[in-house]
Design an enzyme around this catalytic site. Structure first.
Site, PDB file in Angstrom:
ATOM      1  N   ASP A  64      -4.413   5.224   6.444  1.00  0.00           N
ATOM      2  CA  ASP A  64      -3.912   3.671   6.697  1.00  0.00           C
ATOM      3  C   ASP A  64      -3.077   3.240   5.519  1.00  0.00           C
ATOM      4  O   ASP A  64      -3.039   2.309   4.865  1.00  0.00           O
ATOM      5  CB  ASP A  64      -5.090   2.652   6.953  1.00  0.00           C
ATOM      6  CG  ASP A  64      -5.779   3.102   8.069  1.00  0.00           C
ATOM      7  OD1 ASP A  64      -5.285   3.464   9.298  1.00  0.00           O
ATOM      8  OD2 ASP A  64      -6.988   3.015   8.045  1.00  0.00           O
ATOM      9  N   HIS A  85      -0.317   4.102  13.326  1.00  0.00           N
ATOM     10  CA  HIS A  85       0.777   3.866  12.590  1.00  0.00           C
ATOM     11  C   HIS A  85       1.047   2.374  13.012  1.00  0.00           C
ATOM     12  O   HIS A  85       1.583   2.135  14.108  1.00  0.00           O
ATOM     13  CB  HIS A  85       1.777   4.540  12.458  1.00  0.00           C
ATOM     14  CG  HIS A  85       1.512   6.256  11.926  1.00  0.00           C
ATOM     15  ND1 HIS A  85       0.634   6.257  10.953  1.00  0.00           N
ATOM     16  CD2 HIS A  85       1.775   7.218  12.346  1.00  0.00           C
ATOM     17  CE1 HIS A  85       0.541   7.462  10.728  1.00  0.00           C
ATOM     18  NE2 HIS A  85       1.204   8.205  11.442  1.00  0.00           N
ATOM     19  N   THR A 129      -5.957   0.920  15.549  1.00  0.00           N
ATOM     20  CA  THR A 129      -6.430   1.436  16.815  1.00  0.00           C
ATOM     21  C   THR A 129      -7.547   0.657  17.177  1.00  0.00           C
ATOM     22  O   THR A 129      -7.783   0.423  18.469  1.00  0.00           O
ATOM     23  CB  THR A 129      -6.980   3.004  16.662  1.00  0.00           C
ATOM     24  OG1 THR A 129      -5.531   3.649  15.973  1.00  0.00           O
ATOM     25  CG2 THR A 129      -7.391   3.667  17.928  1.00  0.00           C
ATOM     26  N   ARG A 178     -11.206  -2.513  13.585  1.00  0.00           N
ATOM     27  CA  ARG A 178     -12.324  -2.846  12.832  1.00  0.00           C
ATOM     28  C   ARG A 178     -11.846  -3.076  11.502  1.00  0.00           C
ATOM     29  O   ARG A 178     -10.657  -2.760  10.853  1.00  0.00           O
ATOM     30  CB  ARG A 178     -13.035  -1.234  12.519  1.00  0.00           C
ATOM     31  CG  ARG A 178     -13.738  -0.949  13.806  1.00  0.00           C
ATOM     32  CD  ARG A 178     -14.464   0.417  13.376  1.00  0.00           C
ATOM     33  NE  ARG A 178     -13.491   1.602  13.331  1.00  0.00           N
ATOM     34  CZ  ARG A 178     -13.835   2.879  13.077  1.00  0.00           C
ATOM     35  NH1 ARG A 178     -15.336   3.186  12.986  1.00  0.00           N
ATOM     36  NH2 ARG A 178     -12.932   3.957  13.025  1.00  0.00           N
ATOM     37  N   GLY A 205       6.680  -5.124   1.341  1.00  0.00           N
ATOM     38  CA  GLY A 205       6.443  -5.808   2.599  1.00  0.00           C
ATOM     39  C   GLY A 205       6.351  -5.078   3.840  1.00  0.00           C
ATOM     40  O   GLY A 205       6.890  -3.760   3.756  1.00  0.00           O
TER      41      GLY A 205
END
Ligand code: GDP
Length: 424
Positions: A13, A41, A299, A302, A413
Site C-alpha cells: 500500500d 492499487h 480491497t 480494513r 497528493g
C-alpha cells in the site's frame, strides 16, 4: 532507460498504483509479475477513481499493452468484475492479456483460505484477504495447480482436475466445507474460456520484443518487500515474491534487462494484516496518520496499522531490491504534524542494531527515533523540489539517506499531477 520495475519498499500500500499510473502514460508494456487480487492499487486520473486488484495500472492508456504475468494467480470472476468497473469509465480492457502460465484461483481456494486462517492459534493469523491466493500458490508449488492454459484444453483440464480434487475434497471435508465435483469446475472453466479464452496467451514474445526493441516497459509489483515470502515477516507474508528478483521470474526476463528499479516508499509506515510492525503507533498520532492518509484497505476497507517511517526496514528493502531510485509518496499527509519521528535503528535485547532481525526479533525490538520539526504548511501544490518547504526537503533528504537510494519522485497528493519529478 527502458525497463523499469516498480516495487513496494515497505509492507504494501505504498502508492505503487499511482506511480505506475503516472509512468504508464509513456509505457508500451506494463506487466504485473506476482500476486493475485488480494491487494488493491488505487488509481486516480482523468477517468475517475479506481481500485484495481489484478489488472495492471497501465490499463487506462489504450496504447499500453497490459500483461498479467506468469508469476501471478488469477481469479477470472473478480477480473470480470474489475473489467466491468473500468468499462463504466469507457476503458475497454482490449489491451489486457493473461499469460497462459498464470495459475487459476478456483472457488475452493477461497473457501480453504478462510478456513485455514480461522484454524490458526490466536495471534498467528496472517491477515489474509481470503481471496484464495495462498492456497492457489500452495497448489502451484505442489505441482497440482491449474494454469490458465489448461482451460483452453478441456481434455487436459479434466485429467488435472480428476487428479487434484480427491485431495482438495479431503481438505474441504476436514473443514466441514462443501465438496466440489469435476463437472462443476469444468463448467466454471468453460464460462471463463468463453469470456477470456482469447486473452490467454504466451506473453513472453510481447515482452521480449518490447525489451529488445528498446520500448518503455514497466514491471508492476504488488504488496511490499516486508510481505515477501522469503524476505518478509514470515509467516505473516504473502505467498509470492514482490521483490525486484520476483519481477524477473514472474514477468519472464533476465535481471540484466532491468534498467531501473523504483522503490515506492510512503513518507511514514502502514501495514495491513498480522505480524511485527515496529514503529506502529496505537495512539492518537497513529489515528491522525490513518485519518489524514485515508489508510483503509483498497480491497477490504480494513483500517491500516500506521506508524513512523522505519529506516531500518527501508535500508533492508533497498539492499534486497537494488533500488536505483525511490518514489516517496504521501508526503502531504505529514503537512500537519509539528514533530515527525523517524526510526533510525532498533534496540533488540539491549543491543542497538540497524540490521533487520528475523520475525521473532522484530516482535521484540524497540524503535530508536530521531525527531525532526514538521513544516506545518501544505505541500500539495508543490510541483518542483524548490517549492517544497525547506523542512519538508530536509525530511525527504533524510529518508533518502536512510534508505540508500536517490529520490526519483515525491508525491504530494493522489492526483496525477501532484508529483515532483526529480530524476529527469
Ligand atoms: P498501492 O497498493 O501501493 O498502489 O497503494 P494503495 O492504492 O493501497 O494506497 C495508496 C493510496 O494513497 C491511494 O488511495 C492513493 O490514491 C493515495 N495516494 C497515493 N499517493 C498519494 C499522495 O502522495 N498523497 C495522498 N494524500 N494520497 C496518495
Amino acid at each position: 532507460m527502458s525497463v523499469r520495475a516498480i516495487v513496494g519498499a515497505q509492507w504494501g500500500d505504498e502508492g505503487k498504483g499511482r506511480i505506475v499510473d503516472y509512468l504508464a502514460q509513456k509505457a508500451e508494456v506494463v506487466i504485473r509479475y506476482q500476486g493475485g487480487d488480494n491487494a488493491g492499487h488505487t488509481v486516480i486520473n482523468d477517468k475517475g477513481k479506481f481500485a484495481l486488484h489484478m489488472i495492471p495500472s497501465g490499463i487506462f492508456n489504450p496504447a499500453t499493452t497490459c500483461l498479467v504475468g506468469a508469476g501471478t494467480v488469477v481469479n477470472f470472476d473478480t477480473m470480470e468484475q474489475e473489467l466491468a468497473s473500468i468499462a463504466k469509465a469507457g476503458v475497454t480492457g482490449e489491451n489486457l492479456f493473461i499469460d497462459w502460465r498464470a495459475h487459476l484461483i478456483l472457488p475452493f481456494h477461497c473457501l480453504l483460505d478462510g478456513a485455514e486462517e480461522a484454524s490458526k492459534k490466536s495471534g498467528w493469523a496472517v491477515g489474509t484477504t481470503k481471496r484464495g491466493v495462498g492456497p492457489c500458490y500452495a497448489d502451484k508449488a505442489a505441482r497440482v495447480g491449474i494454469r490458465a492454459a489448461d482451460i483452453l484444453d478441456p481434455e487436459r483440464l479434466k485429467v488435472r482436475l480428476e487428479m487434484l480434487l480427491p485431495q482438495k475434497n479431503e481438505q474441504l471435508r476436514h473443514y466441514n466445507l462443501p465438496e466440489v465435483t469435476v463437472e462443476e469446475l469444468m463448467n466454471k472453466c468453460a464460462t471463463w474460456r468463453d469470456k477470456f479464452g482469447s486473452k490467454i496467451i504466451d506473453t513472453l514474445p510481447i515482452l521480449r520484443d518490447a525489451v529488445k526493441g528498446g520500448k518503455e516497459v514497466l514491471l508492476e509489483g504488488q504488496l511490499g518487500i516486508m510481505r515477501d515470502l522469503d524476505w518478509g515477516i514470515y509467516p505473516y507474508t504473502t505467498s509470492s515474491n514482490p521483490t525486484a528478483g520476483g519481477a524477473c521470474s514472474g514477468a519472464g526476463l533476465s535481471p540484466r534487462y532491468i534498467d531501473s528499479i523504483v522503490g515506492v516508499v510512503k513518507a511514514y509506515s502502514t501495514s495491513v494484516g498480522g505480524g511485527p510492525f515496529p514503529t506502529e503507533l496505537e495512539d492518537e498520532v497513529g489515528e491522525k496518520l490513518r485519518s489524514i492518509g485515508g489508510e483503509f484497505g483498497a480491497t477490504t476497507g480494513r483500517p491500516r496499522r500506521c506508524g513512523w517511517f522505519d529506516g531500518v526496514a527501508a535500508a533492508f528493502s533497498c539492499w534486497i531490491n537494488g533500488f536505483t531510485s525511490i518514489a516517496i509518496t504521501k508526503l502531504d499527509v505529514l503537512d500537519e504534524f509539528e514533530t515527525i519521528k523517524i526510526c533510525v535503528a532498533y534496540e533488540l535485547d539491549g543491543e542497538i542494531t540497524t540490521n533487520l532481525p528475523d520475525t521473532a526479533g522484530q516482535e521484540r525490538v524497540r524503535p530508536i527515533y530521531e525527531e525532526m520539526e514538521g513544516w506545518m504548511e501544505s505541500t500539495k501544490e508543490a510541483r518542483t523540489w524548490e517549492e517544497l518547504p525547506p523542512k519538508a526537503q530536509a525530511y525527504v533528504k533524510r529518508l533518502e539517506e536512510l534508505t540508500g537510494a536517490p529520490i526519483g519522485f515525491v508525491s504530494v497528493g493522489p492526483e496525477r499531477e501532484q508529483i515532483i519529478i526529480m530524476e529527469e
